[in-house]
Design a protein around this motif. Structure first.
Motif, PDB file in Angstrom:
ATOM      1  N   ARG B 366       0.836  -1.206   0.000  1.00 29.92           N
ATOM      2  CA  ARG B 366       0.000   0.000   0.000  1.00 29.92           C
ATOM      3  C   ARG B 366       0.867   1.250   0.000  1.00 29.92           C
ATOM      4  NH1 ARG B 366      -3.124  -2.134   4.205  1.00 29.92           N
ATOM      5  NH2 ARG B 366      -4.790  -3.324   3.206  1.00 29.92           N
ATOM      6  N   THR B 367       1.915   1.230   0.802  1.00 27.62           N
ATOM      7  CA  THR B 367       2.821   2.364   0.866  1.00 27.62           C
ATOM      8  C   THR B 367       3.496   2.596  -0.482  1.00 27.62           C
ATOM      9  OG1 THR B 367       3.238   1.712   3.133  1.00 27.62           O
ATOM     10  CG2 THR B 367       4.751   3.324   2.187  1.00 27.62           C
ATOM     11  N   ILE B 368       3.952   1.527  -1.075  1.00 28.36           N
ATOM     12  CA  ILE B 368       4.626   1.636  -2.378  1.00 28.36           C
ATOM     13  C   ILE B 368       3.669   2.158  -3.444  1.00 28.36           C
ATOM     14  CG2 ILE B 368       5.681   0.280  -4.246  1.00 28.36           C
ATOM     15  CD1 ILE B 368       6.837  -1.563  -2.037  1.00 28.36           C
ATOM     16  N   TYR B 369       2.473   1.565  -3.505  1.00 23.49           N
ATOM     17  CA  TYR B 369       1.531   1.972  -4.547  1.00 23.49           C
ATOM     18  C   TYR B 369       1.038   3.401  -4.333  1.00 23.49           C
ATOM     19  CZ  TYR B 369       1.377  -3.005  -5.860  1.00 23.49           C
ATOM     20  OH  TYR B 369       1.706  -4.275  -6.263  1.00 23.49           O
ATOM     21  N   ARG B 370       0.876   3.793  -3.074  1.00 25.26           N
ATOM     22  CA  ARG B 370       0.430   5.171  -2.829  1.00 25.26           C
ATOM     23  C   ARG B 370       1.482   6.147  -3.369  1.00 25.26           C
ATOM     24  NH1 ARG B 370       0.243   5.551   2.463  1.00 25.26           N
ATOM     25  NH2 ARG B 370      -1.953   5.143   2.844  1.00 25.26           N
ATOM     26  N   SER B 371       2.752   5.839  -3.124  1.00 20.67           N
ATOM     27  CA  SER B 371       3.817   6.708  -3.635  1.00 20.67           C
ATOM     28  C   SER B 371       3.801   6.759  -5.157  1.00 20.67           C
ATOM     29  CB  SER B 371       5.190   6.209  -3.173  1.00 20.67           C
ATOM     30  OG  SER B 371       5.228   6.114  -1.787  1.00 20.67           O
ATOM     31  N   ARG B 372       3.509   5.631  -5.778  1.00 24.07           N
ATOM     32  CA  ARG B 372       3.488   5.615  -7.246  1.00 24.07           C
ATOM     33  C   ARG B 372       2.292   6.392  -7.778  1.00 24.07           C
ATOM     34  NH1 ARG B 372       5.865  -0.550  -8.251  1.00 24.07           N
ATOM     35  NH2 ARG B 372       7.882   0.006  -7.353  1.00 24.07           N
ATOM     36  N   ARG B 373       1.160   6.231  -7.103  1.00 26.77           N
ATOM     37  CA  ARG B 373      -0.011   7.004  -7.512  1.00 26.77           C
ATOM     38  C   ARG B 373       0.295   8.495  -7.385  1.00 26.77           C
ATOM     39  NH1 ARG B 373      -4.960   8.494  -3.767  1.00 26.77           N
ATOM     40  NH2 ARG B 373      -3.104   9.252  -2.689  1.00 26.77           N
ATOM     41  N   ASP B 374       0.893   8.876  -6.255  1.00 26.90           N
ATOM     42  CA  ASP B 374       1.222  10.283  -6.051  1.00 26.90           C
ATOM     43  C   ASP B 374       2.203  10.770  -7.107  1.00 26.90           C
ATOM     44  OD1 ASP B 374      -0.458  10.198  -3.903  1.00 26.90           O
ATOM     45  OD2 ASP B 374       1.128  10.046  -2.387  1.00 26.90           O
ATOM     46  N   ALA B 375       3.173   9.936  -7.452  1.00 28.19           N
ATOM     47  CA  ALA B 375       4.139  10.311  -8.489  1.00 28.19           C
ATOM     48  C   ALA B 375       3.428  10.518  -9.822  1.00 28.19           C
ATOM     49  CB  ALA B 375       5.214   9.226  -8.619  1.00 28.19           C
ATOM     50  N   LEU B 376       2.455   9.654 -10.106  1.00 27.72           N
ATOM     51  CA  LEU B 376       1.719   9.781 -11.363  1.00 27.72           C
ATOM     52  C   LEU B 376       0.893  11.074 -11.363  1.00 27.72           C
ATOM     53  CD1 LEU B 376       0.752   8.772 -14.089  1.00 27.72           C
ATOM     54  CD2 LEU B 376      -0.841   7.243 -12.925  1.00 27.72           C
ATOM     55  N   LEU B 377       0.239  11.357 -10.237  1.00 29.11           N
ATOM     56  CA  LEU B 377      -0.562  12.593 -10.167  1.00 29.11           C
ATOM     57  C   LEU B 377       0.329  13.828 -10.330  1.00 29.11           C
ATOM     58  CD1 LEU B 377      -3.080  11.638  -7.317  1.00 29.11           C
ATOM     59  CD2 LEU B 377      -3.575  11.940  -9.762  1.00 29.11           C
ATOM     60  N   ARG B 378       1.493  13.802  -9.665  1.00 35.40           N
ATOM     61  CA  ARG B 378       2.430  14.929  -9.800  1.00 35.40           C
ATOM     62  C   ARG B 378       2.887  15.079 -11.249  1.00 35.40           C
ATOM     63  NH1 ARG B 378       4.793  12.802  -5.193  1.00 35.40           N
ATOM     64  NH2 ARG B 378       6.468  11.892  -6.442  1.00 35.40           N
ATOM     65  N   ALA B 379       3.249  13.959 -11.865  1.00 29.38           N
ATOM     66  CA  ALA B 379       3.749  14.010 -13.246  1.00 29.38           C
ATOM     67  C   ALA B 379       2.667  14.514 -14.194  1.00 29.38           C
ATOM     68  CB  ALA B 379       4.244  12.626 -13.677  1.00 29.38           C
ATOM     69  N   LEU B 380       1.412  14.082 -13.977  1.00 28.12           N
ATOM     70  CA  LEU B 380       0.325  14.540 -14.844  1.00 28.12           C
ATOM     71  C   LEU B 380       0.109  16.041 -14.679  1.00 28.12           C
ATOM     72  CD1 LEU B 380      -2.234  11.587 -14.417  1.00 28.12           C
ATOM     73  CD2 LEU B 380      -0.993  12.205 -16.511  1.00 28.12           C
ATOM     74  N   THR B 381       0.134  16.501 -13.424  1.00 26.03           N
ATOM     75  CA  THR B 381      -0.038  17.935 -13.173  1.00 26.03           C
ATOM     76  C   THR B 381       1.047  18.726 -13.887  1.00 26.03           C
ATOM     77  OG1 THR B 381      -0.942  17.405 -11.019  1.00 26.03           O
ATOM     78  CG2 THR B 381      -0.222  19.679 -11.356  1.00 26.03           C
ATOM     79  N   ARG B 382       2.240  18.182 -13.843  1.00 24.65           N
ATOM     80  CA  ARG B 382       3.373  18.911 -14.410  1.00 24.65           C
ATOM     81  C   ARG B 382       3.384  18.858 -15.940  1.00 24.65           C
ATOM     82  NH1 ARG B 382       9.668  17.360 -13.513  1.00 24.65           N
ATOM     83  NH2 ARG B 382      10.479  18.857 -15.017  1.00 24.65           N
ATOM     84  N   HIS B 383       3.238  17.625 -16.483  1.00 31.12           N
ATOM     85  CA  HIS B 383       3.441  17.465 -17.929  1.00 31.12           C
ATOM     86  C   HIS B 383       2.155  17.520 -18.735  1.00 31.12           C
ATOM     87  CE1 HIS B 383       7.624  16.488 -17.305  1.00 31.12           C
ATOM     88  NE2 HIS B 383       7.298  15.533 -16.448  1.00 31.12           N
ATOM     89  N   CYS B 384       1.060  17.138 -18.158  1.00 34.08           N
ATOM     90  CA  CYS B 384      -0.197  17.064 -18.917  1.00 34.08           C
ATOM     91  C   CYS B 384      -1.291  17.782 -18.123  1.00 34.08           C
ATOM     92  CB  CYS B 384      -0.606  15.605 -19.151  1.00 34.08           C
ATOM     93  SG  CYS B 384       0.702  14.569 -19.832  1.00 34.08           S
TER      94      CYS B 384
END
Lengths: 462, 462
Positions: B366-384
């Protein structure tokens, strides 16, 4: 004992306490239980969060959180301006009546079972550890529905060496035991237009049910002392046939060389498919096993086998070696069924084949089973001299033919009264009649047990 | 190099030598190979045992034994007064053309896959060893087709605790993954008269295929921002429905409390069955998971889950918790399919549940996946920044909504050109249309990979 705080109301009693997880989770669980077991009726109002919090001696926030969760899950409903209530339809689950246990007997001659007490647990455990250490992470994901390549390749090598099977890994499909393998190939045949499927008579009723379940019309073809009456296949207009050439089930007859030839000639001239159930061919005591039929006509014969008699039924490992032209449709049917069987056990079995553990196990078991077969033959000669054993050269069972006039089903019922289970061959017959006999699986009984069980049979008319 | 003895003739060349097993076995194998690869043609006469023995420098008895074996197997035929010949129809097996490999990409946002590199291999290995040491021999034989009692009981306990599921072990059926579980319950429903089966639209095309394969007419019901449009079930005359209440697949929407209530009311008033696919509910990041629908109406809801997202798809472990009235028919269908799934892995999984290994693994993941989800949300905000993520609170994927006018399939094709695989939501639609979006599974990519992959997407129009 932990201090408990309880909330007592006309409708509700909750127990919560330290050391049982977060308070709101405890309250949710307790409320759910109270709703389900009917302590709070559908439609009834639940106490307000304020009242409940005071009664339980916890903060109101905890109750709000618990109620919100139960509202989100649908246990509670809330409408503006009215009290929170139990949702309609929340009902307790009735317990199912326990299933009556299969009556157990002291001596069971059930055919088709290996002696699982000799399962090589340590070797399997070591192989599992090796597999888990060495497998690629990708092998833990979804894989090829045909099964792990390692096992398909190891099987091609082993079956080529031990059974004369001629296959390529691309045309091997790993299944959950022979039962699924038969269902998968039956559906593949159906999809390609096969409608009439012949089976040996006598044969296994479960197999007839599996074939019928795939939509096939199942027709029986009698077995004589050379095996399947190949000449009857044309008469019944079969488009495919299931055979047990190495050791006909249950008669134990080996398909003669002439019949093997005739069978393949029939298949070639009718563009038919032969499904070869090679269920216990590795066990042959008096001479080398006859090689699989498949090796003679790999484009016409589907070879099917399993680990159930070689190692243990609980592994649920079976396989099909299909003609290359059938690989795609067969793989698709297996994929539709379950996306493929469990990978880890496939890899462990592949390791067992590659390291020679299976060969070692089979050598050990052949000696044990031969002694048991001999013990059964001796006991029959001694206690039931009028019975005529047949099909004794191979496998894990034989057939004891009964004297004329004896009814095998009746004898089997009488045997149960002495705590011996035997299997009347009449139970395996489909349409034809034939001489009475008992199918006696000897693999799961010790020599001493076999001797005592047969002595008991003598008492009821051996 | 061992000394080799060869027999050269117009038709035949055999190589035999010491250290390769008994001579007659070597000769049989060599002859079989020569027959199969066409070196000796069908119908051709083979040299006499006398000639062959002399050429190979072995005793004639060895050749007689080898020929007899091949005659019994059907490779050779012999008729009185004529020479032994190769049987008709012995033909080489063509190799199948290798299957084209799936084109591989650098970054794959495939939804529904856990990160199997974190599979707890050591813990699984230890549990396997424990199970193999402790299991009763009888558990290695054929068992209850519903699965090992130990696992059914452990699942009832775990699912009750973690998902609010209300079940009894008697009404649990262990299957080979969710895919088989869905096929089994579909067939059970069909057998009891269900013909029209509703699914969420969008939803998984494979699931529609499985249902159709069981003979059911599959009808789609649209999903809006509260989840399944329950009011449409009546219009399509559905008798059963498949839902993903905890995290709709693929939209990620959580079924609202009102819809949950309406769904169960519909089921009750139409005597219908709800099949709840609880495929990734254990992963919820921002609040506690919503409990399973099943717990509210265990007599109307079939709960289905699997170990594929909790541990690894390769385990092929899935389960059904069915209403007690459905236990018998469901168990019978599973039995007809394959007599039950592999026992050992069931016992290992039961051990995993009982010893808390699964809970430990899930906490870590859960900890790992939450970090990945957060990374994806950050990347989307930044790039898309014009894409709108939804369904982000739970599971292993989210949906990135595209700006009006963008075609998701086109974008996915363009992404492949940059070695990024994304999944257009339009591929999951059945009959309805809806806004364009990309389904992005983030569980299998590291944070760094997610960031780079999204940057690449930006380049094609994020």
């Amino acid at each position: 004992v932990a201090e408990k705080r309880t909330s007592r109301q006309p409708e509700i009693l909750l127990e919560i306490g330290p050391g049982r997880g977060p308070l709101h989770v405890q309250i949710e669980r307790a409320l759910r239980d109270a709703l389900r077991d009917g302590r709070i009726a559908s439609g009834a109002a639940v106490p307000s969060t304020r009242v409940m919090a005071r009664q339980l001696g916890v903060s109101r926030g905890v109750l709000v959180e618990a109620y919100e969760q139960l509202i989100a899950e649908g246990y509670l409903v809330t409408r503006p301006g009215s009290r929170t209530r139990v949702a309609d339809g929340v009902r307790p689950l009735p317990r199912q009546a326990p299933v009556a246990a299969f009556p157990s007997v002291r001596f069971d001659f059930r055919p088709g079972l290996p002696d699982v007490t000799h399962f090589p647990r340590d070797a399997w455990s070591r192989a599992s550890r090796r597999v888990l250490r060495e497998l690629a992470a990708a092998q833990l994901s979804y894989g090829d529905a045909r099964g792990a390549f390692e096992l398909r390749a190891a099987l091609v090598e082993y079956l080529g060496r031990a059974r004369g099977v001629l296959g390529v890994p691309e045309a091997v499909v790993i299944c959950t035991g022979f039962a699924q393998a038969l269902g998968v190939i039956a559906r593949a045949l159906y999809r390609r237009g096969v409608r009439r499927f012949a089976v040996e008579d006598p044969g296994h009723p479960d197999q007839r049910r599996i074939l019928a379940g795939a939509g096939l019309a199942v027709v029986g073809v009698p077995v004589d002392d050379q095996g399947l009456r190949v000449d009857r296949l044309e008469r019944v207009a079969a488009q495919a046939v299931l055979v047990t050439p190495a050791h006909q089930f249950p008669s134990g007859i080996v398909l003669s060389a002439e019949r093997r030839r005739d069978l393949l000639a029939w298949a070639a001239s009718h563009a038919a498919i032969v499904v070869e159930d090679d269920y216990d061919a590795e066990y042959r005591y008096d001479r080398k096993p006859v090689g699989a039929l498949q090796g003679l006509a790999p484009e016409r014969v589907v070879y099917a086998g399993s680990a159930s008699k070689l190692l243990a039924p609980a592994l649920r490992l079976g396989w099909l070696v299909v003609p290359p032209a059938w690989a795609e449709v067969t793989a698709q049917i297996k994929k539709d069924a379950d996306l493929g069987s469990s990978t880890l056990e496939q890899l462990v079995y592949a390791d067992f084949l590659q390291t020679g553990e299976l060969d070692r196990h089979l050598r050990r078991m052949r000696t044990i089973y031969r002694s048991r077969r001999d013990a059964l033959l001796r006991a029959l000669t001694r206690h039931c001299p009028r019975w005529t054993p047949s099909g004794v050269a191979a496998g894990l069972h034989l057939v004891a033919g009964l004297p004329a006039g004896r009814d095998d089903a009746e004898l089997a019922r009488a045997a149960l009264g002495r705590s011996v289970r035997v299997y009347p061959i009449s139970d395996y017959r489909f349409k034809t009649r034939g001489p009475a006999g008992l199918v006696l699986g000897y693999a799961g009984l010790t020599e001493r047990e076999i001797s005592e069980a047969v002595a008991r049979l003598a008492g009821i008319g051996g």
